[in-house]
Design a protein around this motif. Structure first.
Motif, PDB file in Angstrom:
ATOM      1  N   LEU A   1      86.028  54.561  36.539  1.00 22.70           N
ATOM      2  CA  LEU A   1      85.582  53.684  37.615  1.00 22.70           C
ATOM      3  C   LEU A   1      86.059  54.198  38.966  1.00 22.70           C
ATOM      4  CD1 LEU A   1      83.907  51.225  37.280  1.00 22.70           C
ATOM      5  CD2 LEU A   1      85.940  49.814  37.359  1.00 22.70           C
ATOM      6  N   VAL A   2      87.305  54.679  39.007  1.00 25.18           N
ATOM      7  CA  VAL A   2      87.845  55.242  40.258  1.00 25.18           C
ATOM      8  C   VAL A   2      86.960  56.403  40.708  1.00 25.18           C
ATOM      9  CG1 VAL A   2      89.760  56.551  41.255  1.00 25.18           C
ATOM     10  CG2 VAL A   2      90.237  54.519  39.899  1.00 25.18           C
ATOM     11  N   ASN A   3      86.612  57.321  39.788  1.00 31.79           N
ATOM     12  CA  ASN A   3      85.760  58.464  40.145  1.00 31.79           C
ATOM     13  C   ASN A   3      84.412  57.999  40.676  1.00 31.79           C
ATOM     14  OD1 ASN A   3      87.793  60.074  39.171  1.00 31.79           O
ATOM     15  ND2 ASN A   3      86.848  60.386  37.162  1.00 31.79           N
ATOM     16  N   LYS A   4      83.806  57.081  39.949  1.00 33.33           N
ATOM     17  CA  LYS A   4      82.467  56.624  40.331  1.00 33.33           C
ATOM     18  C   LYS A   4      82.516  55.856  41.660  1.00 33.33           C
ATOM     19  CE  LYS A   4      80.974  56.467  35.575  1.00 33.33           C
ATOM     20  NZ  LYS A   4      79.945  57.500  35.466  1.00 33.33           N
ATOM     21  N   LEU A   5      83.541  55.048  41.847  1.00 33.60           N
ATOM     22  CA  LEU A   5      83.656  54.295  43.102  1.00 33.60           C
ATOM     23  C   LEU A   5      83.852  55.244  44.274  1.00 33.60           C
ATOM     24  CD1 LEU A   5      85.816  51.217  42.019  1.00 33.60           C
ATOM     25  CD2 LEU A   5      83.501  51.142  42.948  1.00 33.60           C
TER      26      LEU A   5
ATOM     27  N   GLU B   1      82.747  58.309  44.467  1.00 28.39           N
ATOM     28  CA  GLU B   1      81.430  58.920  44.711  1.00 28.39           C
ATOM     29  C   GLU B   1      80.547  57.969  45.518  1.00 28.39           C
ATOM     30  OE1 GLU B   1      79.325  60.191  41.149  1.00 28.39           O
ATOM     31  OE2 GLU B   1      81.167  61.173  40.456  1.00 28.39           O
ATOM     32  N   TYR B   2      80.556  56.711  45.102  1.00 28.49           N
ATOM     33  CA  TYR B   2      79.731  55.720  45.789  1.00 28.49           C
ATOM     34  C   TYR B   2      80.142  55.576  47.250  1.00 28.49           C
ATOM     35  CZ  TYR B   2      77.937  51.160  47.198  1.00 28.49           C
ATOM     36  OH  TYR B   2      77.339  50.137  47.889  1.00 28.49           O
ATOM     37  N   VAL B   3      81.460  55.459  47.478  1.00 29.25           N
ATOM     38  CA  VAL B   3      81.970  55.310  48.850  1.00 29.25           C
ATOM     39  C   VAL B   3      81.579  56.534  49.675  1.00 29.25           C
ATOM     40  CG1 VAL B   3      84.102  55.299  50.225  1.00 29.25           C
ATOM     41  CG2 VAL B   3      83.837  53.690  48.339  1.00 29.25           C
TER      42      VAL B   3
ATOM     43  N   VAL C   1      72.543  52.784  47.421  1.00 26.23           N
ATOM     44  CA  VAL C   1      72.485  53.005  45.981  1.00 26.23           C
ATOM     45  C   VAL C   1      73.254  51.944  45.184  1.00 26.23           C
ATOM     46  CG1 VAL C   1      72.023  55.469  46.075  1.00 26.23           C
ATOM     47  CG2 VAL C   1      74.371  54.677  46.288  1.00 26.23           C
ATOM     48  N   GLY C   2      73.621  50.828  45.861  1.00 30.76           N
ATOM     49  CA  GLY C   2      74.454  49.807  45.230  1.00 30.76           C
ATOM     50  C   GLY C   2      73.907  49.249  43.931  1.00 30.76           C
ATOM     51  N   GLU C   3      72.638  48.800  43.952  1.00 34.62           N
ATOM     52  CA  GLU C   3      72.058  48.193  42.751  1.00 34.62           C
ATOM     53  C   GLU C   3      72.031  49.194  41.600  1.00 34.62           C
ATOM     54  OE1 GLU C   3      71.370  45.122  42.145  1.00 34.62           O
ATOM     55  OE2 GLU C   3      71.776  44.441  44.178  1.00 34.62           O
ATOM     56  N   LYS C   4      71.645  50.438  41.911  1.00 31.46           N
ATOM     57  CA  LYS C   4      71.571  51.489  40.896  1.00 31.46           C
ATOM     58  C   LYS C   4      72.959  51.756  40.323  1.00 31.46           C
ATOM     59  CE  LYS C   4      70.425  55.869  41.450  1.00 31.46           C
ATOM     60  NZ  LYS C   4      69.996  56.982  42.330  1.00 31.46           N
TER      61      LYS C   4
END
Lengths: 259, 259
Positions: free
Chosen positions: A26-30, A32-34, A94-97
């Motif tokens: 989750l840390v990695n994905k978050l 990336e999202y940020v 890209v939030g919903e995705k």
């Protein structure tokens, strides 16, 4: 006691390792999202600067501005062709995705994910541990337990609030009161608040009411309304406590007459 | 000539004032949007830091981590109660709402909004002005026109590209070529590129082809493919130009035989 209280309230060590893996993913994905969102906002900021430059130029030039056919073209371009680029950047969040992808991984058991019941179980386990070893709430929240032998993580006001909320849901108002009071203590110490004072006061009032102390529930609710006069449930709660007090007064009187 | 060429290709001065108002409103709204999104991302960054701290703490503590019931509680809380906060922040991006609001204001005529036809009209008007006064493309794009008497805004490579694209859509390949060439000239001067070289080369090839210069169209397409081998239309265009050349060769031969 290295694997919990052993009474089955905690999930196993292997379960927790699975959750740690989820947390780490989750840390990695978050991140990336940020990163993606930051780049999107930076691109947008650049475009907004161009829109600002055109506006400022127009105001400075006055009537001359609209008389220049190059300006007309640029103005119309900003509101048609360039606007499509801006619109794409705004709608391309890209939030919903991102959330959909994670939900899929959870539903397909790629990532282990605890449920609200697991959270309740972990809180209940902690309360049992506290009772068994007669652990002091303040020490426990500061990571000191088992007679100061072990150092754990420290809890935030929000963590204590969550413990209080879980025990409230279990009908354990004794623990609700002591953990909400600890939440308030830490709230007063916190520079960056992790929870609002009104939320803590509301639960303290709930548990006072459920423990039969309606006057205290009313006092805490008034305190909450002083802080937060537009609280969504505050005035309703106050009215309810006042009516209950009235009825109780009536029933005391009645009992007095009857008995 | 202070209000366009007077041939009705430009919208009136009052129309343009309306568009300026729209543009100015857009700047305000875009700044609000950027501000909201920046705050959302900042809140998210703070929460991600907390997730990182838990992960780092777990890796440093090793087996001891999962043995501590406070850690189990915090880990489960991060993936249930706290995750809901993160998820709300991610899904609470206001992009769709922002665009929907603007679209509504456009559709209800609160904000004047030009159409793609207006953009085409403004470009056509400019080309007419250029022809009438025999304005040099390079000077015009640098804001100098009417024999150096008037200074207007300067155009970016993207602005010149858009002029070329509009004239291409009108079947005016002469202006397409000169404005795409000007776009390329400015592209080479720009430090922050406003358009890609491949996009300009593609339109230069199109207008060469439409002007009957298929060898030049093929040469420009090859140049584009050197830069951008995975161009979505490049290889198809190349094949098409090659086949056209072949057929033309054949038809030349045939005509030769026939005539």
């Amino acid at each position: 006691p290295s694997s919990g209280t052993g009474d089955g309230m905690f999930t196993s060590s292997a379960d927790l390792q699975g959750l740690l893996y989820t947390e780490s993913e989750l840390v990695n994905k978050l991140n990336e999202y940020v990163q993606e969102e930051t780049e999107r906002i930076e691109s947008l900021k650049k475009l907004v600067k161009e829109y600002e430059a055109l506006r400022d130029n127009a105001f400075e030039s006055g009537e001359k501005f609209v008389g220049n056919p190059l300006n007309s073209f640029l103005l119309i371009k900003k509101l048609t062709s360039d606007w499509k680029t801006v619109q794409n950047l705004i709608q391309n969040s890209v939030g919903e995705k991102f959330v959909a992808n994670l939900t899929e991984q959870r539903d397909n058991f790629v990532l282990r994910w605890p449920s609200d019941e697991d959270l309740n179980g972990a809180a209940t386990g902690l309360m049992r541990l506290q009772d068994t070893y007669r652990l002091d709430t303040d020490s426990l929240s500061r990571g000191i337990f088992l007679n100061g032998q072990e150092y754990g993580p420290t809890l935030s006001a929000h963590d204590c609030f969550e413990l209080g909320r879980q025990t409230y849901n279990n009908g354990d108002y004794y623990h609700t009161t002591i953990w909400m009071e600890q939440a308030m203590k830490l709230y007063n110490e916190e520079i960056e608040k992790t929870i609002s004072k009104a939320d803590i006061l509301e639960y303290l009032a709930f548990s006072a009411y459920m423990s039969g102390n309606i006057r205290r529930a009313l006092k805490l609710t008034n305190e909450m309304l002083d802080l937060h006069p537009d609280h969504p449930r505050g005035w309703g709660n106050k009215q309810y406590y006042e009516q209950t007090l009235k009825k109780k007064g009536a029933s005391f009187q009645k009992r007095g007459e009857d008995g």
